[in-house]
Design a protein around this motif. Sequence first.
Motif, PDB file in Angstrom:
ATOM      1  N   ALA A 106      12.755  -0.870   3.438  1.00 52.31           N
ATOM      2  CA  ALA A 106      11.683  -1.572   2.728  1.00 52.31           C
ATOM      3  C   ALA A 106      10.532  -0.641   2.378  1.00 52.31           C
ATOM      4  CB  ALA A 106      11.161  -2.730   3.572  1.00 52.31           C
ATOM      5  N   GLU A 107      10.355   0.422   3.160  1.00 61.11           N
ATOM      6  CA  GLU A 107       9.220   1.321   2.901  1.00 61.11           C
ATOM      7  C   GLU A 107       9.515   2.724   3.412  1.00 61.11           C
ATOM      8  OE1 GLU A 107       4.867   0.136   3.432  1.00 61.11           O
ATOM      9  OE2 GLU A 107       5.137   1.556   5.100  1.00 61.11           O
ATOM     10  N   ILE A 108       9.160   3.709   2.592  1.00 62.02           N
ATOM     11  CA  ILE A 108       9.230   5.122   2.979  1.00 62.02           C
ATOM     12  C   ILE A 108       7.806   5.655   2.936  1.00 62.02           C
ATOM     13  CG2 ILE A 108      10.169   7.403   2.434  1.00 62.02           C
ATOM     14  CD1 ILE A 108      12.383   5.933   0.827  1.00 62.02           C
ATOM     15  N   ASN A 109       7.213   5.850   4.103  1.00 59.51           N
ATOM     16  CA  ASN A 109       5.832   6.339   4.170  1.00 59.51           C
ATOM     17  C   ASN A 109       5.862   7.851   4.352  1.00 59.51           C
ATOM     18  OD1 ASN A 109       3.158   7.047   4.973  1.00 59.51           O
ATOM     19  ND2 ASN A 109       2.785   4.916   5.550  1.00 59.51           N
ATOM     20  N   TRP A 110       5.548   8.558   3.281  1.00 57.15           N
ATOM     21  CA  TRP A 110       5.604  10.021   3.302  1.00 57.15           C
ATOM     22  C   TRP A 110       4.203  10.626   3.211  1.00 57.15           C
ATOM     23  CZ3 TRP A 110       4.593  12.893  -1.389  1.00 57.15           C
ATOM     24  CH2 TRP A 110       4.349  12.085  -2.515  1.00 57.15           C
ATOM     25  N   SER A 111       3.209   9.864   3.621  1.00 53.08           N
ATOM     26  CA  SER A 111       1.827  10.350   3.554  1.00 53.08           C
ATOM     27  C   SER A 111       1.621  11.517   4.522  1.00 53.08           C
ATOM     28  CB  SER A 111       0.853   9.218   3.885  1.00 53.08           C
ATOM     29  OG  SER A 111       1.111   8.699   5.174  1.00 53.08           O
ATOM     30  N   LEU A 113      15.486   2.034  -7.751  1.00 53.16           N
ATOM     31  CA  LEU A 113      14.215   2.745  -7.923  1.00 53.16           C
ATOM     32  C   LEU A 113      13.334   2.032  -8.942  1.00 53.16           C
ATOM     33  CD1 LEU A 113      15.289   6.513  -7.921  1.00 53.16           C
ATOM     34  CD2 LEU A 113      14.059   5.277  -6.121  1.00 53.16           C
ATOM     35  N   LYS A 114      13.923   1.595 -10.048  1.00 54.65           N
ATOM     36  CA  LYS A 114      13.154   0.883 -11.062  1.00 54.65           C
ATOM     37  C   LYS A 114      12.492  -0.367 -10.484  1.00 54.65           C
ATOM     38  CE  LYS A 114      15.442   2.167 -15.404  1.00 54.65           C
ATOM     39  NZ  LYS A 114      14.213   2.446 -16.171  1.00 54.65           N
ATOM     40  N   GLU A 115      13.243  -1.113  -9.719  1.00 60.77           N
ATOM     41  CA  GLU A 115      12.766  -2.380  -9.201  1.00 60.77           C
ATOM     42  C   GLU A 115      11.845  -2.228  -8.002  1.00 60.77           C
ATOM     43  OE1 GLU A 115      15.088  -6.426  -8.813  1.00 60.77           O
ATOM     44  OE2 GLU A 115      15.540  -5.176  -7.073  1.00 60.77           O
ATOM     45  N   LYS A 116      12.103  -1.231  -7.151  1.00 58.79           N
ATOM     46  CA  LYS A 116      11.440  -1.179  -5.852  1.00 58.79           C
ATOM     47  C   LYS A 116      10.441  -0.049  -5.658  1.00 58.79           C
ATOM     48  CE  LYS A 116      13.982  -4.593  -4.148  1.00 58.79           C
ATOM     49  NZ  LYS A 116      13.390  -5.916  -3.862  1.00 58.79           N
ATOM     50  N   HIS A 117      10.418   0.957  -6.541  1.00 56.25           N
ATOM     51  CA  HIS A 117       9.629   2.149  -6.204  1.00 56.25           C
ATOM     52  C   HIS A 117       8.149   1.875  -5.949  1.00 56.25           C
ATOM     53  CE1 HIS A 117       7.230   3.195  -9.811  1.00 56.25           C
ATOM     54  NE2 HIS A 117       8.186   2.627 -10.499  1.00 56.25           N
ATOM     55  N   PRO A 118       7.494   0.917  -6.629  1.00 54.47           N
ATOM     56  CA  PRO A 118       6.053   0.718  -6.350  1.00 54.47           C
ATOM     57  C   PRO A 118       5.767   0.318  -4.908  1.00 54.47           C
ATOM     58  CG  PRO A 118       6.652  -0.313  -8.437  1.00 54.47           C
ATOM     59  CD  PRO A 118       7.936   0.061  -7.748  1.00 54.47           C
ATOM     60  N   LYS A 119       6.673  -0.440  -4.295  1.00 57.12           N
ATOM     61  CA  LYS A 119       6.477  -0.861  -2.907  1.00 57.12           C
ATOM     62  C   LYS A 119       7.268  -0.011  -1.921  1.00 57.12           C
ATOM     63  CE  LYS A 119       5.408  -5.714  -3.889  1.00 57.12           C
ATOM     64  NZ  LYS A 119       5.777  -7.137  -3.628  1.00 57.12           N
ATOM     65  N   LEU A 120       8.302   0.652  -2.410  1.00 56.06           N
ATOM     66  CA  LEU A 120       9.179   1.415  -1.525  1.00 56.06           C
ATOM     67  C   LEU A 120       8.515   2.683  -1.016  1.00 56.06           C
ATOM     68  CD1 LEU A 120      12.006   1.738  -0.253  1.00 56.06           C
ATOM     69  CD2 LEU A 120      12.753   2.837  -2.382  1.00 56.06           C
ATOM     70  N   VAL A 151       5.187   4.989  -0.091  1.00 57.99           N
ATOM     71  CA  VAL A 151       3.775   5.018   0.256  1.00 57.99           C
ATOM     72  C   VAL A 151       3.436   6.436   0.703  1.00 57.99           C
ATOM     73  CG1 VAL A 151       1.983   4.124   1.793  1.00 57.99           C
ATOM     74  CG2 VAL A 151       3.808   2.599   0.987  1.00 57.99           C
ATOM     75  N   PRO A 152       2.549   7.132  -0.014  1.00 66.25           N
ATOM     76  CA  PRO A 152       1.860   6.712  -1.229  1.00 66.25           C
ATOM     77  C   PRO A 152       2.802   6.633  -2.437  1.00 66.25           C
ATOM     78  CG  PRO A 152       1.442   9.016  -0.795  1.00 66.25           C
ATOM     79  CD  PRO A 152       2.204   8.502   0.399  1.00 66.25           C
ATOM     80  N   ALA A 153       2.253   6.204  -3.573  1.00 65.93           N
ATOM     81  CA  ALA A 153       3.058   6.058  -4.785  1.00 65.93           C
ATOM     82  C   ALA A 153       3.655   7.389  -5.200  1.00 65.93           C
ATOM     83  CB  ALA A 153       2.199   5.490  -5.911  1.00 65.93           C
ATOM     84  N   LEU A 154       4.770   7.332  -5.910  1.00 65.86           N
ATOM     85  CA  LEU A 154       5.428   8.543  -6.397  1.00 65.86           C
ATOM     86  C   LEU A 154       4.555   9.246  -7.448  1.00 65.86           C
ATOM     87  CD1 LEU A 154       9.073   7.201  -6.802  1.00 65.86           C
ATOM     88  CD2 LEU A 154       8.244   8.798  -5.053  1.00 65.86           C
ATOM     89  N   PRO A 155       4.730  10.552  -7.610  1.00 64.91           N
ATOM     90  CA  PRO A 155       3.987  11.277  -8.644  1.00 64.91           C
ATOM     91  C   PRO A 155       4.297  10.736 -10.039  1.00 64.91           C
ATOM     92  CG  PRO A 155       5.061  12.789  -7.122  1.00 64.91           C
ATOM     93  CD  PRO A 155       5.586  11.430  -6.808  1.00 64.91           C
ATOM     94  N   ALA A 156       3.372  10.934 -10.948  1.00 65.12           N
ATOM     95  CA  ALA A 156       3.483  10.365 -12.296  1.00 65.12           C
ATOM     96  C   ALA A 156       4.732  10.827 -13.027  1.00 65.12           C
ATOM     97  CB  ALA A 156       2.233  10.717 -13.104  1.00 65.12           C
ATOM     98  N   ASP A 157       5.117  12.104 -12.859  1.00 63.42           N
ATOM     99  CA  ASP A 157       6.283  12.593 -13.594  1.00 63.42           C
ATOM    100  C   ASP A 157       7.571  11.919 -13.118  1.00 63.42           C
ATOM    101  OD1 ASP A 157       6.206  13.846 -11.139  1.00 63.42           O
ATOM    102  OD2 ASP A 157       6.791  15.828 -11.900  1.00 63.42           O
ATOM    103  N   LYS A 158       7.644  11.632 -11.818  1.00 58.43           N
ATOM    104  CA  LYS A 158       8.839  10.945 -11.311  1.00 58.43           C
ATOM    105  C   LYS A 158       8.845   9.483 -11.735  1.00 58.43           C
ATOM    106  CE  LYS A 158      10.620  12.457  -7.585  1.00 58.43           C
ATOM    107  NZ  LYS A 158      11.892  12.990  -8.186  1.00 58.43           N
ATOM    108  N   VAL A 159       7.699   8.837 -11.719  1.00 59.75           N
ATOM    109  CA  VAL A 159       7.613   7.451 -12.182  1.00 59.75           C
ATOM    110  C   VAL A 159       8.021   7.363 -13.647  1.00 59.75           C
ATOM    111  CG1 VAL A 159       6.038   5.535 -12.662  1.00 59.75           C
ATOM    112  CG2 VAL A 159       5.867   6.775 -10.496  1.00 59.75           C
TER     113      VAL A 159
END
Length: 480
Positions: A237-242, A271-278, A280-288
């Motif tokens: 549900a979540e990958i916290n890589w802070s 990834l399309k469906e879940k990346h915003p919540k999956l 933390v923090p959000a993915l870099p802009a180029d990957k998004v």
Amino acid sequence: MSTCVEETAFSKTKETTRIVIIGAGASGIAAATKLLEQGFKNVQLFEAEDRIGGRINTVTFGNSFVDLGAQWCHGEEGNVVYEKVKDLDVLDRPGEYTIYFVRSNKEILSNEQTNVFKEFMGKFDVNPDCEGSVGDALTESYWKEMNTQSILNDKSIIKEALDFLKRRICSENACDSVSELSPRNYLNFQESGGDQNLSWRQKGYKKFLSVLLKSNEDQPGDHGILKGKVHLNRRIAEINWSGNGEITLRCWNGQIFSADHVICTVSLGVLKEKHPKLFVPALPADKVSSIKGLKLGTVNKFFLEFEVQPLPEKMMGIACLWLEEDLKELRGSKFFWLESICGFHRVDRQPLLLEGWIIGAHARYIETLSEEKVLEGLLWLFRKFLSFSVPYPKSFLRSQWHSNPNFRGSYSCYPTYADELRTGRTDLGSPLVDVSGRPRVQFAGEAKSRTHFSTVHGATETGWREADRLNEFYKGRAEN
């Protein structure tokens, strides 16, 4: 405090570092098995499904097996799947495959007419200087060729065949329309030389997984060298890589795990469906941007088993060509989704089966229909196109890749939208690293392959790529 965490992380070795791989498909299994071969000790796979394999899904059906997902080994030269199994006598070379082009008025095109279309498809390619979509290139090239063919004096048939060829390209590239397909899907893909449709001799594609795992494919649940390292029904549900320290993973059931490295192999659809919540923090802009720009299309299969093979002996399969007036009528009926069926063909080593393919939005739509409703439509299609009767099947099986929350589609393609965003697979596959260049979250899977996307060998290569990335980082780090 952060300095201490960083020093602790960098003191890890192959023996002590903790690696979590999310997804036990071809790329995840390839990464895990190679990491073990390279001397890493603490490797764990978390799989959301109740089985391994991902989009390799071999199931019992008929008198043997069928593949609901990946089905053929595409090519021999430069294909790591072929290299792994070539000496095991588990692949069959395709024989002569006679597909009949059948119109919706039951007329069958002559061999001479059919060969014109087959020859065109065999040589169609996209020019590197092509502007626009694959659909634009196809239409221009097609009419230029057909205008030189004196045997094709009926423009209606030419138009019907073009519609079929568009559906076939969509099925090969998992796009909804050739008008959305970028030329990069052709220009970037490197086809492996040799036979493109090598089929599996009864064992199905799971045989390849058993080779990677060094397991017995006839023993369900045998994970071979990954015994005890694969955890099923573990959706993340979540990958916290802070920060720069350990990565924290939270499962949907609330369980918490920690890792020094994470290799994420979930599908592009997830990834399309879940990346915003999956993440933390959000993915870099180029990957998004790459996640938004690339597409995971839907291609689904039907398998029908009969008491007796309904197709005549020499008919290996049919390609459906819709007359314009029939197509207009179809679009206003409850069977509108049949328009996106490419055709049906026999299944290697399964003489009583027929297999069909459906693409795009209609493939997604019929995942919402009952099995009975889908069968009703298919049998109507057979009556519409064939002069002989096709009985109600003995058994029926279909894939439903889009509605499964752990996949959300079949395989990836480059749409023209990715060109507009100036993004692609390199951005999608690049790792998240700390300031020193240490890989923290890595990405693997068919969509992250630059040249072999939408294939099992491409997925496998990316798994090995990410294992090699970690191996390179830990070179020379001996146990203290």
